[in-house]
Design a protein around this motif. Structure first.
Motif, PDB file in Angstrom:
ATOM      1  N   GLU A   1     -37.524  25.326  59.143  1.00  0.00           N
ATOM      2  CA  GLU A   1     -38.354  25.983  58.135  1.00  0.00           C
ATOM      3  C   GLU A   1     -37.812  25.730  56.735  1.00  0.00           C
ATOM      4  N   LYS A   2     -36.482  25.797  56.583  1.00  0.00           N
ATOM      5  CA  LYS A   2     -35.846  25.553  55.296  1.00  0.00           C
ATOM      6  C   LYS A   2     -35.055  24.258  55.391  1.00  0.00           C
ATOM      7  N   ARG A   3     -35.546  23.239  54.716  1.00  0.00           N
ATOM      8  CA  ARG A   3     -34.962  21.916  54.899  1.00  0.00           C
ATOM      9  C   ARG A   3     -33.696  21.692  54.077  1.00  0.00           C
ATOM     10  N   GLY A   4     -33.561  22.338  52.913  1.00  0.00           N
ATOM     11  CA  GLY A   4     -32.319  22.263  52.145  1.00  0.00           C
ATOM     12  C   GLY A   4     -32.192  21.106  51.190  1.00  0.00           C
ATOM     13  N   TYR A   5     -33.241  20.295  51.007  1.00  0.00           N
ATOM     14  CA  TYR A   5     -33.204  19.170  50.080  1.00  0.00           C
ATOM     15  C   TYR A   5     -34.538  19.084  49.351  1.00  0.00           C
ATOM     16  N   ASP A   6     -34.552  18.326  48.267  1.00  0.00           N
ATOM     17  CA  ASP A   6     -35.776  18.083  47.499  1.00  0.00           C
ATOM     18  C   ASP A   6     -36.212  16.639  47.680  1.00  0.00           C
ATOM     19  N   LEU A   7     -37.511  16.417  47.486  1.00  0.00           N
ATOM     20  CA  LEU A   7     -38.079  15.080  47.569  1.00  0.00           C
ATOM     21  C   LEU A   7     -38.880  14.826  46.305  1.00  0.00           C
TER      22      LEU A   7
ATOM     23  N   GLY B   1     -29.635  17.261  39.633  1.00  0.00           N
ATOM     24  CA  GLY B   1     -30.119  18.594  39.947  1.00  0.00           C
ATOM     25  C   GLY B   1     -29.084  19.442  40.669  1.00  0.00           C
ATOM     26  N   ALA B   2     -29.532  20.623  41.098  1.00  0.00           N
ATOM     27  CA  ALA B   2     -28.640  21.576  41.749  1.00  0.00           C
ATOM     28  C   ALA B   2     -28.781  21.565  43.272  1.00  0.00           C
TER      29      ALA B   2
ATOM     30  N   VAL C   1     -29.570  10.894  51.519  1.00  0.00           N
ATOM     31  CA  VAL C   1     -29.549  12.194  50.864  1.00  0.00           C
ATOM     32  C   VAL C   1     -28.422  12.170  49.839  1.00  0.00           C
ATOM     33  N   VAL C   2     -28.765  12.447  48.584  1.00  0.00           N
ATOM     34  CA  VAL C   2     -27.788  12.413  47.493  1.00  0.00           C
ATOM     35  C   VAL C   2     -27.449  13.853  47.122  1.00  0.00           C
ATOM     36  N   GLU C   3     -26.190  14.180  47.191  1.00  0.00           N
ATOM     37  CA  GLU C   3     -25.743  15.541  46.903  1.00  0.00           C
ATOM     38  C   GLU C   3     -25.820  15.834  45.401  1.00  0.00           C
ATOM     39  N   PRO C   4     -25.891  17.096  45.012  1.00  0.00           N
ATOM     40  CA  PRO C   4     -25.970  17.460  43.582  1.00  0.00           C
ATOM     41  C   PRO C   4     -24.799  16.887  42.785  1.00  0.00           C
ATOM     42  N   GLY C   5     -25.111  16.312  41.630  1.00  0.00           N
ATOM     43  CA  GLY C   5     -24.086  15.764  40.755  1.00  0.00           C
ATOM     44  C   GLY C   5     -23.499  14.444  41.199  1.00  0.00           C
ATOM     45  N   ALA C   6     -24.045  13.854  42.266  1.00  0.00           N
ATOM     46  CA  ALA C   6     -23.478  12.620  42.817  1.00  0.00           C
ATOM     47  C   ALA C   6     -24.341  11.410  42.485  1.00  0.00           C
ATOM     48  N   SER C   7     -23.718  10.243  42.544  1.00  0.00           N
ATOM     49  CA  SER C   7     -24.424   8.963  42.448  1.00  0.00           C
ATOM     50  C   SER C   7     -24.064   8.126  43.663  1.00  0.00           C
ATOM     51  N   VAL C   8     -25.069   7.446  44.228  1.00  0.00           N
ATOM     52  CA  VAL C   8     -24.815   6.578  45.380  1.00  0.00           C
ATOM     53  C   VAL C   8     -25.490   5.239  45.151  1.00  0.00           C
ATOM     54  N   VAL C   9     -24.917   4.193  45.735  1.00  0.00           N
ATOM     55  CA  VAL C   9     -25.537   2.874  45.707  1.00  0.00           C
ATOM     56  C   VAL C   9     -26.546   2.803  46.841  1.00  0.00           C
TER      57      VAL C   9
END
Length: 270
Positions: free
Chosen positions: A29-35, A60-61, A86-94
């Motif tokens: 019900e609560k997915r925990g991420y944004d799209l 984002g947060a 999935v990219v965590e808040p404040g992170a950058s990924v390649v």
């Protein structure tokens, strides 16, 4: 990582396209991420852009999801995401990507996310050169851009699927084209499917509009869904047999996205 708990419903047929609703018994019900969050930036690598790589930054947060098959427009050339992340808040990924605009290598640094997805014929390509070859099959373009080569069928594709909507509690789709299943894509949340629905269905229709109008039988589609469960996955959530190529994005102990492609389908083998 275990696969999604997939249940295939009764289809809708539109010409060559058969769309089966897929229900995920493990949906949350609560997915925990944004799209498609506006605070997620997708950009070229600083200093020296790389064809097969972009950088995703989440300012984002909340965690943010970028999906395999998503078209990333602009930059030095249009790209398609080759893996989900999935990219965590404040992170950058390649992010691993493929180019879908062979004739351009200049422009700005940032990419725009419009929600469009690449057709499965492009998503199923192995390696960059095969992607370029398949983009050309859709038509002509000055820069060999997928967005331009598919323009001639965009209206017909939109008309084919414009009245289709996901059912309550539906979390995915199984796509059949001209009598055979070609793609299954299921998420951990009906909300995610609802957000990607238009882009996903339009991409499927782009591949279907010029194909023979043969419905895909339910038993054949359900057999494909069952075969997926026997595909062994490696540590990255990828696996393949003669019957299915599977990719699973695992996050916080669950399968956020499961993608399966039928390697026997003519769109994949041609």
């Amino acid at each position: 990582m275990e696969l999604a708990d997939v249940h295939v419903g009764n289809p809708v047929v539109r010409g060559a396209l058969t769309v089966f609703p897929v229900f995920n018994g493990a949906a949350v019900e609560k997915r925990g991420y944004d799209l498609h969050a506006p605070w997620v930036e997708v950009a070229e690598r600083a200093g020296a852009p790389v064809v097969g790589e972009l950088v995703v930054t989440n300012e984002g947060a909340r965690p943010a999801l970028v999906l395999e098959g998503e078209l990333l427009e602009g930059g030095w050339q249009h790209r398609v995401a080759a893996r989900s992340v999935v990219v965590e808040p404040g992170a950058s990924v390649v992010l691993e990507v493929r180019c879908v605009e062979h004739g351009r290598w200049n422009g700005g640094g940032e990419h725009v996310r419009t929600g469009r997805r690449a057709p499965v014929q492009v998503r199923a390509a192995v390696g960059q050169h095969e992607v370029w070859e398949r983009v050309r099959r859709y038509g002509q373009s000055a820069t060999e851009s997928l967005l331009e080569t598919t323009r001639s069928v965009d209206d017909a594709a939109a008309a084919l699927v414009g009245d289709l909507r996901p059912l309550p509690f539906q979390s995915g789709v199984l796509i059949g084209i001209s009598g055979w299943p070609v793609l299954l894509e299921v998420f951990d949340s009906p909300r995610t499917l609802a957000q990607v629905w238009d882009g996903m269905l339009h991409a499927a229709a782009v591949d279907a509009v010029r194909r023979p109008a043969i419905p895909t039988p339910g038993p054949r589609a359900r057999q494909f869904a069952q075969q997926i469960r026997s595909v062994p996955l490696d540590a990255d959530g990828r696996g393949a047999t003669a019957d299915a190529r599977v990719s699973v994005l695992g996050w916080r102990g669950r399968a956020v996205q499961t993608v399966a492609i039928n390697p026997r389908h003519e769109l994949v083998t041609a």
